[in-house]
Design a protein around this motif. Structure first.
Motif, mmCIF file in Angstrom:
data_model
loop_
_atom_site.group_PDB
_atom_site.id
_atom_site.type_symbol
_atom_site.label_atom_id
_atom_site.label_comp_id
_atom_site.label_asym_id
_atom_site.label_seq_id
_atom_site.Cartn_x
_atom_site.Cartn_y
_atom_site.Cartn_z
ATOM 1 N N GLY A 1 0.787 -1.091 -0.047
ATOM 2 C CA GLY A 1 0.075 -0.278 0.130
ATOM 3 C C GLY A 1 0.764 1.329 -0.065
ATOM 4 N N SER A 2 0.094 2.260 0.218
ATOM 5 C CA SER A 2 1.092 3.789 0.332
ATOM 6 C C SER A 2 0.736 4.608 1.298
ATOM 7 C CB SER A 2 0.629 4.446 -1.036
ATOM 8 O OG SER A 2 -0.814 4.709 -1.094
ATOM 9 N N VAL A 3 1.479 5.448 1.505
ATOM 10 C CA VAL A 3 1.335 6.420 2.693
ATOM 11 C C VAL A 3 0.919 7.732 2.049
ATOM 12 C CG1 VAL A 3 2.418 7.484 4.713
ATOM 13 C CG2 VAL A 3 2.892 5.178 3.993
ATOM 14 N N SER A 4 0.173 8.610 2.729
ATOM 15 C CA SER A 4 -0.219 10.186 2.271
ATOM 16 C C SER A 4 0.998 10.916 2.413
ATOM 17 C CB SER A 4 -1.471 10.624 3.151
ATOM 18 O OG SER A 4 -1.199 10.789 4.244
ATOM 19 N N TYR B 1 -4.330 -0.784 1.898
ATOM 20 C CA TYR B 1 -3.933 -2.093 2.159
ATOM 21 C C TYR B 1 -3.098 -2.292 3.381
ATOM 22 C CZ TYR B 1 -5.574 -2.359 -2.501
ATOM 23 O OH TYR B 1 -6.502 -2.514 -3.639
ATOM 24 N N LEU B 2 -1.814 -2.981 3.376
ATOM 25 C CA LEU B 2 -1.101 -3.296 4.863
ATOM 26 C C LEU B 2 -0.896 -1.749 5.602
ATOM 27 C CD1 LEU B 2 1.180 -6.010 3.978
ATOM 28 C CD2 LEU B 2 -0.889 -6.031 5.231
ATOM 29 N N GLU B 3 -0.388 -0.622 4.830
ATOM 30 C CA GLU B 3 -0.387 0.596 5.256
ATOM 31 C C GLU B 3 -1.434 1.003 6.073
ATOM 32 O OE1 GLU B 3 2.709 1.860 5.683
ATOM 33 O OE2 GLU B 3 4.059 1.693 4.096
ATOM 34 N N GLU B 4 -2.446 0.946 5.565
ATOM 35 C CA GLU B 4 -4.066 1.340 6.202
ATOM 36 C C GLU B 4 -4.283 0.354 7.317
ATOM 37 O OE1 GLU B 4 -8.440 2.329 4.922
ATOM 38 O OE2 GLU B 4 -7.084 1.630 3.170
ATOM 39 N N LYS B 5 -4.106 -0.979 6.810
ATOM 40 C CA LYS B 5 -4.714 -1.889 7.834
ATOM 41 C C LYS B 5 -4.076 -1.833 9.176
ATOM 42 C CE LYS B 5 -7.080 -5.972 8.744
ATOM 43 N NZ LYS B 5 -8.386 -6.276 8.545
ATOM 44 N N TYR B 6 -2.666 -1.665 9.247
ATOM 45 C CA TYR B 6 -1.941 -1.571 10.190
ATOM 46 C C TYR B 6 -1.511 -0.211 10.689
ATOM 47 C CZ TYR B 6 -2.176 -6.663 10.048
ATOM 48 O OH TYR B 6 -2.456 -7.974 9.806
ATOM 49 N N GLU B 7 -2.171 0.802 10.161
ATOM 50 C CA GLU B 7 -1.870 2.175 10.589
ATOM 51 C C GLU B 7 -1.738 2.404 12.036
ATOM 52 O OE1 GLU B 7 -1.139 6.173 10.922
ATOM 53 O OE2 GLU B 7 -0.854 4.966 9.171
ATOM 54 N N PRO B 8 -2.503 1.765 12.856
ATOM 55 C CA PRO B 8 -2.560 2.191 14.525
ATOM 56 C C PRO B 8 -1.040 1.655 14.966
ATOM 57 C CG PRO B 8 -4.674 1.576 13.879
ATOM 58 C CD PRO B 8 -3.965 1.134 12.906
ATOM 59 N N LEU B 9 -0.442 0.786 14.445
ATOM 60 C CA LEU B 9 0.653 0.024 14.884
ATOM 61 C C LEU B 9 1.851 0.724 14.182
ATOM 62 C CD1 LEU B 9 -0.348 -3.675 14.986
ATOM 63 C CD2 LEU B 9 0.051 -2.245 16.883
ATOM 64 N N LEU B 10 1.672 0.993 12.745
ATOM 65 C CA LEU B 10 2.770 1.524 11.936
ATOM 66 C C LEU B 10 2.995 2.988 12.416
ATOM 67 C CD1 LEU B 10 1.855 -0.039 8.737
ATOM 68 C CD2 LEU B 10 3.756 -0.569 10.012
ATOM 69 N N LYS B 11 2.069 3.808 12.867
ATOM 70 C CA LYS B 11 2.268 5.093 13.163
ATOM 71 C C LYS B 11 3.358 5.502 14.181
ATOM 72 C CE LYS B 11 -1.426 6.262 16.034
ATOM 73 N NZ LYS B 11 -0.941 6.763 17.106
ATOM 74 N N GLY B 12 3.456 4.484 15.338
ATOM 75 C CA GLY B 12 4.143 4.836 16.495
ATOM 76 C C GLY B 12 3.706 5.722 17.295
#
Length: 699
Positions: free
Chosen positions: A243-246, A275-286
């Protein structure tokens, strides 16, 4: 005498008035004196009693907590290779103070534009107007041009609108430095108070950094910092899954703005958008770093102190092997290109392949190609595996035979059906690909080996208790579709698998009844051999995995573990490991399972000349599976009312290897091929996927 008395009386009255005037004045002056004395006394009391307190109040600083971004979580493949990481880069930053005015922003923008140049953006017309009017001289000049009738309204909104229209009509032209200044002005104007923004974080040169660094004392609020950008060190083919990040400029998605704001995001924060960037956003953002900033009453920043250094986003370990993923994508591109060159894929809109561990549900590789047949332009589209559906043809016959066995329509010892074509009234004969009369009757294993449509149709009629007289009539109950579809659903066909990727679809279910509300018996027969409902490729690999592992429908997944990356980036501390999830246990006996698995073995290794996948016979380790073709047509989007559209076929194959103890299950589809040039492209792809997998695993 009287005159003298009157004169004397008047003189005495004036003397009394003159005598009373000083008394009144004395009273007034006395009151004033008392008031002044009271005021002086009060001031003295405040000065002596509260002077220190007021002095502290004047010098008091206000404090606020501000936050800043931290690096986003890294994604690794199953062997620890970085699939998506963060590439650090220098950046020019700006922190807006409480007292910053429009004049300050204009001055800083002009000053900073002498040291940096922004080339990858162009100011919009509105940004040019805003920058132009930020100059007091320009603003006064334009205000003077406003007609008196408009000014007299004292309507600020109307006056401002008129000024904007005037400047727009003048078509202000800016030079290169002014264009950069206009962009900087826009960025700073839109920043929140005490927030830090990036003025330039792309293509920043060493000279620019040095120039800004030398003049920081003249650029209040400007600083030199570090930004990050997503990087893909093992290739971008996997990006369609990740996926992608804004961007900071795009900020939060407008369709989910309120959700993000209530969860502590700022409007210009970068978030996962697919996709994965969006699905796991709460974890990936730190967790953002926080600092306490003290400002004087004047608004100037007095000091700043770090409160929390922040925590980088969690790391994801995927089930994908970067090297295997790359080889699968490359094989798909090579084989599909050959199909196009041969003319077989002239009308085809793509090709897709997926590999899964049948025992756990872990996705080993996902590859896809989307194609515009008119422009012959292809793009990577691995997500087509979960969001594109196709009529899959005979590849689903393993589920049909399984349903017949589980529901006791046939049994391991009694499963022979006549191989006579089905003749429906006013309908072309419904038969198999081989000539009529090739077989008199078939058992279930042979029916799978030679891919008999006739066998599946007779099985369906027996299953739903249809009344059939060749060429005269066929009657089915109104519920005829239900048991067959329910059986397909049991294997995952026709419903979402639950894979941990957003955007999965359930497929397309054909209509069950005609305009009069009567069941469509011919369509029930089409459904039985895979020529009616449409499924996704992820459903197909889940279905064949269920046969491969002995009857456990495993939920597919692409995220294996969640953890934290060490500061040096060389170690991953795992906090969570995903456990395989069994969604359903197929209620068949071992004897019933053996019928289907033996049929799949004979599809590849059988001796019947009508076997459909004998080209895979010599592949090691041994493959079992089922091929399929489904009739379709090319519909020209520019000519929706076209007559006699070209007839095409969807070519499919599902399989697993090794046949006795499967470690990999595969599903492949090449949709929209020329039926005369179909070839064996799906078999070639399956062979490449199996051999590459075991080569990498040294087995």
């Amino acid at each position: 005498m009287n005159f003298f008395k009157k004169k004397l009386k008047t003189k005495n009255d004036n003397s009394k008035k003159q005598a009373s005037t000083p008394v009144r004045m004395k009273i007034i002056l006395g009151i004033i004196f008392v008031l002044f004395a009271t005021l002086i006394g009060q001031l003295a009391y405040l000065q002596i009693g509260y002077g220190s307190r007021f002095k502290a109040e004047v010098q008091k600083s206000n404090s606020a907590v501000v936050s800043s971004q931290v690096p986003r979580g890294v994604m690794y493949d199953t062997k620890g290779r970085v699939l998506v990481g963060n590439r650090a880069k220098n950046a020019i930053t700006y922190t807006k103070s409480v007292s910053t005015t429009t004049e300050d922003i204009y001055a800083i923008s002009n000053a900073l534009s002498r040291y940096i140049t922004i080339n990858d953006e162009k100011p919009t017309e509105q940004q040019v107007i805003d920058y132009y009017l930020a100059n007091k001289k320009n603003s006064a000049k334009e205000s003077a041009k406003v007609p008196k009738s408009v000014r007299q309204t004292q309507d600020d909104e109307l006056i401002n609108k008129r000024i904007q229209q005037q400047v727009s009509a003048e078509h202000i032209k800016l030079n290169k430095r002014e264009r950069t200044a206009a962009l900087i002005y826009n960025k700073i104007s839109g920043a929140y108070t005490l927030s830090t923004i990036y003025i330039k974080n792309n293509h920043l040169t060493d000279k620019e950094i040095a120039s800004v660094g030398e003049h920081l004392s003249d650029l209040p609020g400007v600083g030199i910092g570090t930004d990050w950008q997503r990087s893909y060190p093992n290739g971008s083919s996997i990006q369609s899954i990740i996926g992608s990040v804004s961007t900071e400029k795009a900020g939060l998605p407008s369709d989910n703005l309120q959700y993000y704001l209530t969860n502590g995001y700022s409007r210009n924060d970068r978030v996962g958008t697919s996709y994965l960037e969006e699905k796991y956003e709460p974890l990936l953002k730190g967790t953002k770093a926080t600092s306490k900033v003290w400002t004087k009453n004047s608004g100037d920043i007095e000091q700043s102190k770090s409160v929390y250094s922040g925590q980088a986003g969690s790391s994801l370990v995927l089930t994908l092997d970067a090297q295997y993923q790359k080889e699968v994508q490359n094989s798909l591109e090579k084989i599909y290109s050959a199909a196009i060159s041969s003319g077989a894929a002239h009308y085809s809109n793509g090709a897709y392949a997926v590999a899964m561990n049948p025992k756990t549900g872990a996705i080993l590789a996902m590859a896809g190609i989307s194609r515009d047949p008119k422009k012959n332009k292809t793009t990577n589209n691995a997500l087509g595996v979960i969001n594109q559906s196709f009529v899959m043809g005979s590849a689903v016959k393993g589920a049909m035979v399984s349903g017949g066995l589980i529901n006791k329509v046939i049994s391991p010892t009694n499963n022979v059906m006549p191989d006579t074509p089905v003749y429906l009234p006013s309908t072309p004969v419904k038969k198999s690909v081989y000539p009529i009369g090739t077989f008199g009757a078939l058992d279930a294993e042979t029916a799978l080996e030679v891919s008999s449509n006739i066998y599946m149709m007779h099985l369906a009629m027996k299953w739903v208790k249809a009344s059939y007289v060749p060429k005269k009539s066929i009657h089915m109950p109104q519920t005829a579709f239900e048991p067959i579809r329910k059986n397909f659903n049991m294997f995952g066909l026709g419903q979402k698998t639950g894979i941990d990727l957003p955007g999965e679809i359930s497929g397309i279910q054909g209509r069950s009844f005609n305009e009069q509300g009567l069941v469509l018996p011919g369509s029930v027969l089409d459904l039985s051999y895979g020529n009616y409902d449409a499924y996704t490729l992820i459903q197909m690999v889940q279905y064949v995995s269920t046969i491969a592992n002995g009857g456990y429908r495993m939920q597919p997944y692409v995220v294996q573990s969640i953890g934290r990356t060490s500061n040096n980036g060389k170690k991953i501390y795992i906090d969570y490991n995903r456990k395989p999830n069994v969604q359903l246990r197929i209620p068949w006996t071992q004897a019933e399972l053996n019928i289907v698995r033996q049929g799949f073995w004979r599809v590849v290794h059988g001796t019947n000349s009508w076997g459909t996948a004998h080209k895979l016979k010599n592949v090691k380790p041994a493959i079992s599976g089922k091929s399929g073709t489904a009739q379709t047509f090319y519909y020209d989007p520019d000519n929706p009312n076209q007559k006699d559209p070209p007839e095409l076929v969807n070519a499919t194959f599902v399989g697993y290897a090794p046949s006795k103890n499967p470690e990999i299950a595969t599903a492949v589809i090449f949709p929209g091929l020329d039926p005369e040039l179909e070839g064996s492209y799906t078999l070639q792809m399956t062979k490449a996927m199996v051999q590459n997998y075991f080569k990498l695993h040294k087995k």
